[in-house]
Design a protein around this motif. Structure first.
Motif, PDB file in Angstrom:
ATOM      1  N   MET A 161       0.692  -1.267   0.064  1.00 49.62           N
ATOM      2  CA  MET A 161       0.031   0.065  -0.004  1.00 49.62           C
ATOM      3  C   MET A 161       0.892   1.287  -0.040  1.00 49.62           C
ATOM      4  O   MET A 161       0.572   2.253  -0.668  1.00 49.62           O
ATOM      5  CB  MET A 161      -0.803   0.054   1.260  1.00 49.62           C
ATOM      6  N   ASN A 162       1.887   1.145   0.558  1.00 46.43           N
ATOM      7  CA  ASN A 162       2.857   2.338   0.865  1.00 46.43           C
ATOM      8  C   ASN A 162       3.444   2.634  -0.407  1.00 46.43           C
ATOM      9  O   ASN A 162       3.967   3.822  -0.801  1.00 46.43           O
ATOM     10  CB  ASN A 162       3.941   2.313   1.677  1.00 46.43           C
ATOM     11  N   GLU A 163       3.651   1.671  -1.287  1.00 50.81           N
ATOM     12  CA  GLU A 163       4.291   1.827  -2.593  1.00 50.81           C
ATOM     13  C   GLU A 163       3.347   1.796  -3.804  1.00 50.81           C
ATOM     14  O   GLU A 163       3.666   2.111  -4.984  1.00 50.81           O
ATOM     15  CB  GLU A 163       5.392   0.612  -2.634  1.00 50.81           C
ATOM     16  N   THR A 164       2.079   1.837  -3.401  1.00 48.34           N
ATOM     17  CA  THR A 164       1.053   1.720  -4.208  1.00 48.34           C
ATOM     18  C   THR A 164       1.119   0.856  -5.416  1.00 48.34           C
ATOM     19  O   THR A 164       1.052   0.906  -6.678  1.00 48.34           O
ATOM     20  CB  THR A 164       0.747   3.091  -4.844  1.00 48.34           C
ATOM     21  N   ASP A 165       1.617  -0.572  -5.075  1.00 47.79           N
ATOM     22  CA  ASP A 165       1.991  -1.762  -5.830  1.00 47.79           C
ATOM     23  C   ASP A 165       0.814  -2.274  -6.095  1.00 47.79           C
ATOM     24  O   ASP A 165       0.294  -3.301  -5.542  1.00 47.79           O
ATOM     25  CB  ASP A 165       3.089  -2.578  -5.050  1.00 47.79           C
ATOM     26  N   LEU A 166       0.097  -2.042  -7.143  1.00 49.04           N
ATOM     27  CA  LEU A 166      -1.329  -2.548  -7.548  1.00 49.04           C
ATOM     28  C   LEU A 166      -1.343  -4.001  -7.933  1.00 49.04           C
ATOM     29  O   LEU A 166      -2.068  -4.846  -7.378  1.00 49.04           O
ATOM     30  CB  LEU A 166      -2.116  -1.780  -8.533  1.00 49.04           C
ATOM     31  N   ALA A 167      -0.148  -4.179  -8.771  1.00 48.29           N
ATOM     32  CA  ALA A 167      -0.128  -5.541  -9.180  1.00 48.29           C
ATOM     33  C   ALA A 167       0.279  -6.552  -8.014  1.00 48.29           C
ATOM     34  O   ALA A 167       0.051  -7.898  -7.993  1.00 48.29           O
ATOM     35  CB  ALA A 167       1.213  -5.999 -10.194  1.00 48.29           C
ATOM     36  N   GLY A 168       1.130  -5.959  -7.052  1.00 49.14           N
ATOM     37  CA  GLY A 168       1.645  -6.807  -5.786  1.00 49.14           C
ATOM     38  C   GLY A 168       0.382  -7.166  -4.909  1.00 49.14           C
ATOM     39  O   GLY A 168       0.211  -8.154  -4.228  1.00 49.14           O
ATOM     40  N   ILE A 169      -0.766  -6.170  -5.010  1.00 51.66           N
ATOM     41  CA  ILE A 169      -1.880  -6.115  -4.217  1.00 51.66           C
ATOM     42  C   ILE A 169      -2.669  -7.169  -4.608  1.00 51.66           C
ATOM     43  O   ILE A 169      -3.091  -8.214  -3.835  1.00 51.66           O
ATOM     44  CB  ILE A 169      -2.730  -4.929  -4.016  1.00 51.66           C
ATOM     45  N   LYS A 170      -2.860  -7.396  -5.913  1.00 46.97           N
ATOM     46  CA  LYS A 170      -3.553  -8.590  -6.441  1.00 46.97           C
ATOM     47  C   LYS A 170      -2.677  -9.989  -6.334  1.00 46.97           C
ATOM     48  O   LYS A 170      -3.659 -10.781  -6.035  1.00 46.97           O
ATOM     49  CB  LYS A 170      -3.651  -8.411  -8.187  1.00 46.97           C
ATOM     50  N   SER A 171      -1.662  -9.979  -6.500  1.00 47.71           N
ATOM     51  CA  SER A 171      -0.891 -11.253  -6.369  1.00 47.71           C
ATOM     52  C   SER A 171      -1.121 -11.796  -4.619  1.00 47.71           C
ATOM     53  O   SER A 171      -1.162 -12.861  -4.501  1.00 47.71           O
ATOM     54  CB  SER A 171       0.542 -10.895  -6.336  1.00 47.71           C
ATOM     55  N   LEU A 172      -1.178 -10.962  -3.809  1.00 47.26           N
ATOM     56  CA  LEU A 172      -1.374 -11.114  -2.433  1.00 47.26           C
ATOM     57  C   LEU A 172      -2.743 -11.823  -2.016  1.00 47.26           C
ATOM     58  O   LEU A 172      -2.990 -12.656  -1.613  1.00 47.26           O
ATOM     59  CB  LEU A 172      -1.085  -9.792  -1.559  1.00 47.26           C
ATOM     60  N   ILE A 173      -3.738 -10.843  -3.004  1.00 46.29           N
ATOM     61  CA  ILE A 173      -5.089 -11.507  -2.892  1.00 46.29           C
ATOM     62  C   ILE A 173      -5.150 -12.781  -3.284  1.00 46.29           C
ATOM     63  O   ILE A 173      -5.978 -13.804  -2.653  1.00 46.29           O
ATOM     64  CB  ILE A 173      -6.051 -10.642  -3.674  1.00 46.29           C
ATOM     65  N   GLU A 174      -4.536 -13.061  -4.548  1.00 49.49           N
ATOM     66  CA  GLU A 174      -4.309 -14.430  -5.246  1.00 49.49           C
ATOM     67  C   GLU A 174      -3.637 -15.565  -4.010  1.00 49.49           C
ATOM     68  O   GLU A 174      -4.060 -16.680  -4.082  1.00 49.49           O
ATOM     69  CB  GLU A 174      -3.690 -14.365  -6.421  1.00 49.49           C
ATOM     70  N   GLU A 175      -2.617 -15.250  -3.602  1.00 51.44           N
ATOM     71  CA  GLU A 175      -1.860 -16.057  -2.752  1.00 51.44           C
ATOM     72  C   GLU A 175      -2.570 -16.388  -1.515  1.00 51.44           C
ATOM     73  O   GLU A 175      -2.407 -17.488  -0.989  1.00 51.44           O
ATOM     74  CB  GLU A 175      -0.337 -15.309  -2.392  1.00 51.44           C
ATOM     75  N   LEU A 176      -3.435 -15.510  -0.992  1.00 50.75           N
ATOM     76  CA  LEU A 176      -4.243 -15.921   0.201  1.00 50.75           C
ATOM     77  C   LEU A 176      -5.536 -16.614  -0.074  1.00 50.75           C
ATOM     78  O   LEU A 176      -6.183 -16.814   0.702  1.00 50.75           O
ATOM     79  CB  LEU A 176      -4.454 -14.573   0.801  1.00 50.75           C
ATOM     80  N   GLU A 177      -5.575 -16.594  -1.441  1.00 54.42           N
ATOM     81  CA  GLU A 177      -6.964 -17.428  -1.969  1.00 54.42           C
ATOM     82  C   GLU A 177      -8.192 -16.898  -1.411  1.00 54.42           C
ATOM     83  O   GLU A 177      -9.095 -17.517  -0.894  1.00 54.42           O
ATOM     84  CB  GLU A 177      -6.928 -18.926  -1.493  1.00 54.42           C
ATOM     85  N   ILE A 178      -8.317 -15.336  -1.322  1.00 55.94           N
ATOM     86  CA  ILE A 178      -9.200 -14.664  -1.092  1.00 55.94           C
ATOM     87  C   ILE A 178     -10.403 -14.923  -1.841  1.00 55.94           C
ATOM     88  O   ILE A 178     -10.223 -14.581  -3.166  1.00 55.94           O
ATOM     89  CB  ILE A 178      -9.058 -13.234  -0.812  1.00 55.94           C
ATOM     90  N   ALA A 179     -11.593 -15.401  -1.730  1.00 60.80           N
ATOM     91  CA  ALA A 179     -12.825 -15.600  -2.683  1.00 60.80           C
ATOM     92  C   ALA A 179     -13.750 -14.439  -2.430  1.00 60.80           C
ATOM     93  O   ALA A 179     -13.980 -13.714  -1.542  1.00 60.80           O
ATOM     94  CB  ALA A 179     -13.268 -16.919  -2.320  1.00 60.80           C
ATOM     95  N   CYS A 180     -14.431 -14.128  -3.565  1.00 64.45           N
ATOM     96  CA  CYS A 180     -15.509 -13.193  -3.616  1.00 64.45           C
ATOM     97  C   CYS A 180     -16.566 -13.665  -2.668  1.00 64.45           C
ATOM     98  O   CYS A 180     -17.010 -14.824  -2.587  1.00 64.45           O
ATOM     99  CB  CYS A 180     -16.357 -13.273  -5.220  1.00 64.45           C
TER     100      CYS A 180
END
Length: 500
Positions: A161-180
């Protein structure tokens, strides 16, 4: 006992049933994340405002209040950074077509891990006598694993969030297997930025109209009036400017009842100090604001400080006072050291000096600012959540009562004639007329006295004054206290002293 989700639903239902909060435009099927305050809600809201205003303005000789306009010059929002940087990370689920804030998805994931820890702690509390919670948290393997996950994910999330790394945020969501939450799908779009400001046009014809914004915060109205207040009020550093007012944010996902809305109210105070003294005052206001919350009689365990890992572009220190809502600890109030960012930016964009001449140091400088900002609607929800109580009485019946602090209660006292005859209504009206100039009261003569007590309990009225046949003989009434349900006889002329 209801679980947290059920409890929250009960609070929402109670708020509507007893005239606190209604969905806006309900007869037209409502408007998402917009609410109206009912007859008791508006009284509670006004009482919270007054309680805050007295603490900030009335009790501090060096703090004054203003009320700035919602419409402001559009360049203000360029100077403040809102045009370029007031964004939230947005993500869509391809299967459900639902839109979410990416950061909220991760925060909810972390919240579930924290709830898992709390369940382990609660289970152990019931199992062991002389339970040492601190030792348990340090030694229990399940708790340690969950806490390690929270720390690791939290640190990585803060960095992204500090780096505004949008691709990294998506990767984290995928790694954590967060579902809709709707579809259960993990098929996400890329994360993109979404500006939260509402825009509109000001002008007599569409072709010549200027784009302006509904203010996303009230603070800038204070900063652009800094010189006006400083000069007309002959203010001396340190001094503060307070304001209560509406703000508007086009939230991607507004949720959790009135916790996150698109139209809301803030109670803010900007405190202007000498450069170099801001962190001292930052600590001062942290403690002062905590004292204010605790003065309402709400348990200290319901609050905690959360220091920001990612600081806003204008801050060199920031913390939140978080409250334990039914859905977990969430931000209630922010205390920020904003440095001289805002006044410097407005000086830069206007070319006008926004300086304070300090007669003690014989120098002119841009003051630094410490901000306290509390969401009025969130404070309303905190009071309501803390107050909602279901009690099983000795006869087996259940009493629903709002244990709202007496200083904030929408109705201070209810005047109840025992029956609607024998001169009791007339006497009750005399008492009502005596009390009305001093406090918000309610007259009620419908139904049996027990049912009227229950109705006032559900509204949150601290005192019920019952007028009976004995009143006509000795000029005394029965005062019933809401929380304890204890009753005492009081002479009519002593009622006010008893209630205040």
């Amino acid at each position: 006992m209801a679980n947290h989700d059920e409890l929250f639903k009960q609070i929402i239902a109670h708020a509507k049933e007893y005239g606190y909060i209604f969905p806006s435009s309900e007869i037209y099927d409502g408007l998402s994340a917009v609410y109206d305050y009912g007859q008791y809600g508006v009284e509670l809201k006004n009482n919270i405002k007054q309680y805050w205003w007295r603490a900030m303005v009335q009790f501090h000789e060096n703090i004054v209040g203003i009320d700035s306009a919602i419409f402001m010059h559009p360049t203000i929002w360029k100077a403040s950074g809102h045009v370029d940087a007031f964004n939230d990370p947005l993500i869509d689920n391809k299967d459900s077509k639902k839109r979410y804030r990416a950061d909220v998805l991760i925060e909810d994931y972390l919240q579930k891990l924290e709830e898992k820890i709390e369940k382990e702690v609660e289970k152990a509390k019931k199992k062991f006598e002389n339970f040492d919670e601190t030792l348990f948290r340090k030694t229990n393997p399940n708790v340690l694993r969950s806490q390690e996950k929270i720390d690791a994910v939290g640190d990585r999330f803060a960095a992204l969030m500090n780096e505004t790394d949008l691709a990294g945020i998506k990767s984290l969501i995928e790694e954590l297997e967060i579902a809709c939450p709707v579809s259960g799908s993990k098929n996400w779009t890329d994360v993109r930025q979404f500006n939260l400001m509402f825009s509109t046009q000001m002008g007599s014809v569409a072709e010549g109209a200027d784009t302006i914004y509904l203010r996303p915060e009230t603070a800038q109205g204070i900063f652009v009036n800094f010189l006006n207040v400083y000069k007309t009020g002959r203010m001396k550093i340190p001094f503060g400017i307070a304001q209560i007012g509406k703000a508007f944010r086009n939230e991607i996902v507004a949720r959790q009842f009135i916790f996150r809305m698109r139209e809301f109210e803030q109670m803010e105070m900007q405190f202007f100090v000498r450069p170099g003294e801001e962190l001292k005052w930052f600590e001062y206001w942290k403690e002062e604001r905590k004292k204010w919350h605790l003065s309402l009689g709400i348990s200290e365990e319901s609050y905690r400080f959360h220091d920001h890992e990612k600081l806003a572009h204008y801050a060199n220190a920031a913390t939140d006072i978080e409250f334990r809502f039914p859905f977990g600890f969430k931000e209630l109030e922010g205390i920020h050291s904003r440095t001289d960012f805002d006044l410097s930016q407005h000086e830069k964009f206007t070319g006008k000096k926004l300086r304070y001449f300090d007669p003690e140091t014989n120098e002119s400088y841009i003051p630094y600012v410490v901000e306290t900002s509390i969401g009025l609607d969130r404070m309303f929800l905190a009071v309501l959540s803390n107050a909602y109580t279901e009690e099983t009485l000795p006869d087996g019946s259940v009493r629903v009562v709002l244990k709202i602090p007496a200083a904030l209660a929408p109705v201070k006292a209810a005047v109840l004639p025992l029956v609607k005859k024998d001169g009791l209504p007339e006497k009750a009206r005399e008492i009502m007329d005596m009390l009305k100039p001093k406090m918000m009261c309610q007259y009620d003569d419908k139904d049996a006295i027990g049912r009227r007590y229950r109705r006032q309990d559900a509204i949150g009225t601290p005192y019920c004054i019952t007028v009976d046949n004995e009143t006509l003989v000795d000029n005394t009434v029965t005062i019933r206290e809401r929380d304890s349900m204890q009753q005492k006889r009081v002479r009519i002329e002593e009622i006010v002293k008893e209630l205040v």
